[in-house]
Design a protein around this motif. Structure first.
Motif, PDB file in Angstrom:
ATOM      1  N   ARG A  52       0.834  -1.195   0.000  1.00 38.53           N
ATOM      2  CA  ARG A  52       0.000   0.000   0.000  1.00 38.53           C
ATOM      3  C   ARG A  52       0.872   1.250   0.000  1.00 38.53           C
ATOM      4  N   ARG A  81       7.771  11.285   9.794  1.00 35.06           N
ATOM      5  CA  ARG A  81       7.760  10.003   9.088  1.00 35.06           C
ATOM      6  C   ARG A  81       8.533   8.943   9.864  1.00 35.06           C
ATOM      7  N   ARG A 109       6.466   7.796  12.765  1.00 35.15           N
ATOM      8  CA  ARG A 109       5.400   6.884  12.342  1.00 35.15           C
ATOM      9  C   ARG A 109       5.942   5.483  12.115  1.00 35.15           C
ATOM     10  N   GLU A 110       7.105   5.390  11.438  1.00 33.55           N
ATOM     11  CA  GLU A 110       7.673   4.068  11.176  1.00 33.55           C
ATOM     12  C   GLU A 110       8.157   3.401  12.458  1.00 33.55           C
ATOM     13  N   THR A 111       8.550   4.211  13.445  1.00 31.68           N
ATOM     14  CA  THR A 111       8.945   3.648  14.737  1.00 31.68           C
ATOM     15  C   THR A 111       7.791   2.885  15.366  1.00 31.68           C
ATOM     16  N   PHE A 112       6.574   3.438  15.240  1.00 27.33           N
ATOM     17  CA  PHE A 112       5.417   2.817  15.880  1.00 27.33           C
ATOM     18  C   PHE A 112       4.717   1.802  14.988  1.00 27.33           C
ATOM     19  N   THR A 113       4.772   1.995  13.663  1.00 23.38           N
ATOM     20  CA  THR A 113       4.063   1.073  12.772  1.00 23.38           C
ATOM     21  C   THR A 113       4.950  -0.062  12.294  1.00 23.38           C
ATOM     22  N   GLN A 114       6.265   0.131  12.250  1.00 26.57           N
ATOM     23  CA  GLN A 114       7.187  -0.919  11.806  1.00 26.57           C
ATOM     24  C   GLN A 114       8.024  -1.399  12.989  1.00 26.57           C
ATOM     25  N   SER A 115       9.043  -0.628  13.334  1.00 21.26           N
ATOM     26  CA  SER A 115       9.889  -0.950  14.485  1.00 21.26           C
ATOM     27  C   SER A 115      10.734   0.275  14.807  1.00 21.26           C
ATOM     28  N   GLU A 148      13.551   0.691  12.294  1.00 23.50           N
ATOM     29  CA  GLU A 148      13.180   1.222  10.978  1.00 23.50           C
ATOM     30  C   GLU A 148      13.190   2.743  10.992  1.00 23.50           C
ATOM     31  N   GLY A 149      12.532   3.323  11.989  1.00 22.81           N
ATOM     32  CA  GLY A 149      12.469   4.779  12.080  1.00 22.81           C
ATOM     33  C   GLY A 149      13.821   5.404  12.323  1.00 22.81           C
TER      34      GLY A 149
END
Length: 283
Positions: free
Chosen positions: A139, A227, A230-236, A239-240
């Protein structure tokens, strides 16, 4: 009658190139010209390409030596073999990676979208990528068009100029298209399979490169912090952190920007509008 030219760089793609060739041959609307560049392959890519060219007159093969200086990615060879003057007799330009495949109606569907929206400048299918034994939809924001499969209108291609040969090229072309008043869109009802997910072999280096690409394109520091969070919380958390580290590294190393000052201002203005929940092209 609609005419389009396609171009594909291929390096050591003996396993996946046949699938792409079969996908293109199955289209109702095949390209008038398809430039495929064997970028110094050491496997059977050259033989597969030459055999396909004997079978399909619209395939134009090129072979480059392996031991030449080579930048990452395929944009360097694309700009070498697809100058703007070579595109002027066509209505659309299709850029494909060698590791994608798709069903027979994909080109027709893309062309229908261009016919529906005269301001559509870049269109792409939604990519599905392998994850274990399954295929998952990748997505993306509606405006984002993925690098492995992109179709440009001639007017948009001329307006944005040559594709940038460095990291971040597929963000730069979108931003330049928007700057010139064109729409960019990835369509969920048009799909393609991306057999080699971006960064799957690179791990942490891929995230660092993504951050560096954002720096070179001219992303807003505030937008990148948001950004990365967001990636820290949605991925790991890794990642962030890696994404932000690559971005900051661009500043520390004083890397040159790819984008011209006008484009940097345009990108940051819309990113800041998005952060403030205002109307923005970056949605």
């Amino acid at each position: 009658m609609i005419r389009y030219i396609a171009i594909t760089p291929a390096r050591d793609e003996e396993k996946l190139l046949p699938g792409l060739i079969a996908s293109m041959a199955a289209q109702n609307c095949t390209p008038d010209r398809w430039i495929i560049i064997d970028d110094g392959s050491a496997d059977a890519t050259a033989e597969i390409l030459d055999e396909a060219a004997r079978k399909y007159s619209w395939i134009e093969p090129h072979h480059l030596p392996r031991n030449r200086p080579r930048a990452p990615g395929g944009e360097c060879v694309i700009t070498q073999f697809l100058p703007h003057e070579a595109c002027q007799e066509y209505d659309y330009i299709l850029r494909l990676d060698a590791d994608v495949s798709f069903e027979s109606g994909v080109i027709d569907l893309l062309l229908e979208e261009f016919a529906r929206d005269p301001k559509l400048g870049i269109a792409s299918p939604t990519l599905w990528e392998p994850k274990g034994s399954e295929w998952i939809e990748i997505r993306q924001p509606e405006y984002h068009t993925r690098g492995p499969a992109k179709m440009y209108s001639l007017a948009c291609f001329n307006a944005i100029g040559e594709l940038d040969p460095d990291v971040g090229w597929d963000t730069l072309d979108e931003a330049r298209a928007m700057l010139h008043g064109f729409h960019t869109r990835g369509f969920r009802h048009i799909t393609a399979r991306h057999h080699r997910p971006q960064g799957q072999e690179s791990g942490w280096k891929a995230r660092m490169r993504a951050g560096l690409a954002a720096y070179r394109v001219g992303y807003s520091p505030l937008f990148m912090i948001a950004r990365a969070a967001r990636e820290t919380f949605t991925q790991s958390p890794a990642e962030g952190a890696l994404l932000l580290a690559g971005f900051v590294n661009g500043y520390l190393r004083r890397e040159p920007r790819c984008a011209e000052p006008e484009l940097v201002s345009f990108i940051r203005r819309h990113q800041h509008r998005r952060l403030l929940f205002q109307e923005s092209l970056w949605r």
